[in-house]
Design a protein around this motif. Sequence first.
Motif, mmCIF file in Angstrom:
data_model
loop_
_atom_site.group_PDB
_atom_site.id
_atom_site.type_symbol
_atom_site.label_atom_id
_atom_site.label_comp_id
_atom_site.label_asym_id
_atom_site.label_seq_id
_atom_site.Cartn_x
_atom_site.Cartn_y
_atom_site.Cartn_z
ATOM 1 N N HIS A 86 0.834 -1.205 0.000
ATOM 2 C CA HIS A 86 0.000 0.000 0.000
ATOM 3 C C HIS A 86 0.868 1.255 0.000
ATOM 4 O O HIS A 86 0.616 2.205 -0.755
ATOM 5 N N THR A 114 0.203 2.653 -3.622
ATOM 6 C CA THR A 114 -0.830 3.686 -3.546
ATOM 7 C C THR A 114 -0.294 5.013 -3.018
ATOM 8 O O THR A 114 -0.636 6.082 -3.543
ATOM 9 N N GLY A 153 -8.677 0.738 -5.220
ATOM 10 C CA GLY A 153 -7.493 -0.035 -4.899
ATOM 11 C C GLY A 153 -7.472 -0.522 -3.461
ATOM 12 O O GLY A 153 -8.486 -0.955 -2.903
ATOM 13 N N THR A 192 -6.807 1.269 -0.733
ATOM 14 C CA THR A 192 -7.077 2.286 0.291
ATOM 15 C C THR A 192 -8.278 1.961 1.176
ATOM 16 O O THR A 192 -8.181 2.043 2.406
#
Length: 450
Positions: free
Chosen positions: A34, A38, A173, A175
């Motif tokens: 992550h 992201t 995604g 998140t």
Amino acid sequence: MDLRVKLKHLLAWCGPCLPVAALGLPLVVYLPPHYAGTLGLPLATVGLLFALVRIIDIPIDPLLGALMDGTRTRLGQFRPWMLAGGGVLAAGVWLVFMAQPGVSAVYAFFSLLLLYVGWSMIYLAQTAWGARLSPDYAERARIFGTWTAANAVATLLVLLIPPLMARADPGHGSTPGVHAMGWFVLALIPLTVLAAALIVPEGEGAGEGHGIRLADVRRVLADRRMQLLLGADLLLSVVPGITGALFLFFFTTVRDIPAATASALLLGYFLAGLFAAPLWVKGAARHGKHRMAALAGLWMGGAQVGIWAIPDGAVTVTAIAFALAGAPISAPAFLLRAMLADLTDAQALDARRAGAPAAETTGLNFAILTATQKLGYAIPVGLTYPILGLVGFDPAPGAANDASALAGLTFLFVVPPLLLGILAALLVWRWPITAEAHARIRADLDRTAP
């Protein structure tokens, strides 16, 4: 004192396991990608940050344990640390899980460090407190067996969050899943920590309070029984660590099983560990904690061979075998901590017989064992991944790995766990504090009490 802990006290004491254990899977599986994918940090930076924080965190544990040993307040010895740890952990979880794209490496480092310090404060206070709840040999297996079951429940619950959020909000995604896991932990921290502080009794009285003393650390580490326990704990942490580090690679490349199916296997693995925990508790009471720990080591190591021997394409048989492989996964953690509680009694008796002050080292003992476990879980990735690179294994999804690369991966997945499991069993079999020996220790402690 009552030798058997009341169920309401036991459940309240186990409560903080839920937020603490729920952090384990996200910190290893979900947060690193992550932050790299992201939030925009370079992949190498993310790997360095997560590894560096864990390395720095390891020596913090003995310091916290020594501070706990010297704590004497109107609230008790461990409650203040539990409550303070809840505040520190909540702040760290908020900063780590709710970070936004563009986050800096400095922010990520200090946020992770804050999270791990709060995690250690709660974990150490809880496990050391658990050693005080009962002086009984078999009851301690029940106490830490229930603790392990609570850890497994938390892991299973948090494992369900990402796929549920991915289905509910497929366009954003990782998140939503990361944020949901963060909120899940944040909601649990105040509820469980306050319940433990308000409901759980103090337990046996503490020894003499004192400041931080290096002599205590040297004395604890010089104890051959402690060395035996630390060696077994290190090995029994490395074995499942190798399984976890190589799990997806082995099943998706060697066995050619889809990632979603492999995740289902992982769920069955943890479920088996949860359901088997009461059987290990009963076995410890009947046959001895050290014997059951030895059996768990042999089982975990041998299970890898059984999984390897299953023919390709036999997914159902593989699922059954992997569930059986997960049956002993919960045993070492609680058995070794229950054994450490027995060792703490033996150390107190040794000090009394030597005419030395009954200095308190419960927190330090559990902190050192926790540091060993953290090291055991850090070793597998640090060793196996470079070796995989040397044998030419390509971890990219869909990559074409040749026979030698797959053979190297298979060897790492099967052989080291088998050898380490056997070595751990041989070590822990030599444990001297049996049920009979502990009964004599407790009788001597009661007879020579001031």
